[in-house]
Design an enzyme around this catalytic site. Structure first.
Site, PDB file in Angstrom:
ATOM      1  N   LYS A  44     -70.725  -6.328  64.614  1.00  0.00           N
ATOM      2  CA  LYS A  44     -69.856  -7.564  64.801  1.00  0.00           C
ATOM      3  C   LYS A  44     -70.126  -8.718  63.813  1.00  0.00           C
ATOM      4  O   LYS A  44     -69.599  -9.669  63.480  1.00  0.00           O
ATOM      5  CB  LYS A  44     -69.969  -8.185  66.234  1.00  0.00           C
ATOM      6  CG  LYS A  44     -69.359  -7.097  67.372  1.00  0.00           C
ATOM      7  CD  LYS A  44     -67.942  -6.969  67.180  1.00  0.00           C
ATOM      8  CE  LYS A  44     -67.427  -6.081  68.317  1.00  0.00           C
ATOM      9  NZ  LYS A  44     -65.928  -5.970  68.149  1.00  0.00           N
TER      10      LYS A  44
HETATM   11  C1  LIG Z   1     -71.555  -2.196  72.052  1.00  0.00           C
HETATM   12  C2  LIG Z   1     -70.212  -2.144  71.555  1.00  0.00           C
HETATM   13  N1  LIG Z   1     -69.831  -1.077  71.318  1.00  0.00           N
HETATM   14  C3  LIG Z   1     -68.395  -0.787  70.999  1.00  0.00           C
HETATM   15  C4  LIG Z   1     -67.370  -1.667  70.669  1.00  0.00           C
HETATM   16  C5  LIG Z   1     -66.261  -1.464  70.046  1.00  0.00           C
HETATM   17  O1  LIG Z   1     -65.923  -1.822  68.908  1.00  0.00           O
HETATM   18  P1  LIG Z   1     -64.596  -2.791  68.314  1.00  0.00           P
HETATM   19  O2  LIG Z   1     -64.366  -3.835  69.317  1.00  0.00           O
HETATM   20  O3  LIG Z   1     -64.518  -2.832  66.816  1.00  0.00           O
HETATM   21  O4  LIG Z   1     -63.284  -1.770  68.987  1.00  0.00           O
HETATM   22  C6  LIG Z   1     -68.000  -2.976  70.714  1.00  0.00           C
HETATM   23  C7  LIG Z   1     -67.257  -4.379  70.664  1.00  0.00           C
HETATM   24  O5  LIG Z   1     -66.431  -4.701  71.392  1.00  0.00           O
HETATM   25  C8  LIG Z   1     -69.475  -3.214  71.393  1.00  0.00           C
HETATM   26  O6  LIG Z   1     -70.044  -4.403  71.428  1.00  0.00           O
END
Ligand SMILES: Cc1ncc(COP(=O)(O)O)c(C=O)c1O
Length: 318
Positions: A44
């Protein structure tokens, strides 16, 4: 690696590792992109920087502003890290019940964290993988409308989220010498899967793109629920809807929490890869896809974050 001018220059360009012990005989090879190498410990960081820079360029964010966001962990941490470093006040709204480690991480970087309690925090509906965040997103919507000099990052609908992952996709392609047969990633906002899918499908039209979602959600994407009645676009956002209707995603598979947690433990113990629980879900699913594809093929997946934020709970939520 040469010295860089700012820790922000260390975002992205994360390593890709071929799994050694977990890949099955007679199955495709599995490659994992270690996003926990980003400075605040998750992928992120990429979207936090991209969303903030774009908002500054568009004049939506500037000196004296407060950045707000609804987050269960990683985006809040990354916005706290990048936002505070760039001189902004950062306020994060979390639903009650997230792990204390995540709150401490955000506060360490300088954010103010508010836990929203009760029914309003978890909301009465949502999209798979993000159900718990509807209430906190509604809070951000109200605050942005009523308080001047406030910018809500809107990770669930901000196109800069998906755009940040075009770079992640290009990195995967380059690191795998252009040879990828399948790509797997968990869906929260959808930004990771959609951004990477866009790049891979353009270069490799036959690549199989597989999304993972936590089993037991109220609105499973795997069963076609991606339009959520009763909430405006401002709150539910458009990345998931746009992604699911783009034709780029071949399938979404529900992964059980116990399977995700068990694979997470194996990654740490058997491969020495200290990732989070959603990474366990990704690798669990990547192994299934690798079995189906067979030897000589190559499956790539993402390890979204570091394991240090799941010490007090081993639960697969995105
Ligand atoms: C630990 C984790 N895995 C997977 C995701 C999924 O990523 P995205 O938000 O880009 O779909 C997130 C984000 O929300 C996350 O924090």
């Amino acid at each position: 690696m040469k010295a860089v001018d700012s820790v922000l220059d260390l975002i992205g360009n994360t390593p890709l590792v071929k799994l050694d012990k977990l890949s099955g005989d007679g199955a495709a090879d599995i490659f994992v992109k270690c996003e926990y190498f980003n400075p605040s410990g998750s992928l992120k960081d990429r979207i936090a920087l991209e969303m903030i820079r774009e908002a500054e360029t568009e004049g939506k964010l500037g000196p004296g502003y407060t950045i707000i966001e609804a987050s269960t962990g990683n985006t809040g941490t990354s916005l706290s890290f990048v936002g505070t470093l760039l001189g902004y006040r950062v306020v994060i709204y979390m639903p009650e019940g997230m792990t204390p480690e995540r709150i401490r991480l955000m506060e360490s970087y300088g954010a103010e964290v508010h836990e929203l309690k009760g029914e309003g925090a978890s909301g009465s509906g949502g999209v798979a993988g993000a159900e718990v965040e509807i209430g906190t997103r509604m809070a951000c919507y109200e605050i942005e409308r009523s308080q001047p000099k406030t910018w809500w990052a809107r990770q669930f609908s901000n196109p800069a989220n998906t755009r940040a992952h075009l770079t992640t996709g290009r990195e995967v392609l380059e690191q795998m010498d252009g040879r990828v047969d399948a790509f797997v990633a968990s869906i929260g906002t959808g930004g990771t899967l959609y951004g990477i899918a866009k790049v891979l499908k353009e270069e490799l039209p036959d690549v199989r793109i597989v999304g993972a979602e936590p089993a037991g959600g109220r609105f499973p994407l795997s069963e076609g629920h991606w339009r959520v009645p009763g909430f405006g676009d401002e709150v539910t956002g458009g990345i998931i809807e746009e992604m699911m209707e783009s034709g780029l995603i071949d399938e979404v598979v529900a992964v059980d929490n116990d399977d995700a947690a068990a694979m997470h433990e194996r990654l740490v113990r058997e491969e020495g890869i200290f990732c989070g629980v959603s990474s366990g879900a990704n690798v669990h699913l990547a192994l299934q896809v690798a079995d189906e594809l067979g030897p000589g093929k190559r499956v790539a997946t993402i390890l979204h974050d570091s394991g240090d934020r799941y010490f007090t709970v081993k639960k697969y939520t995105t």
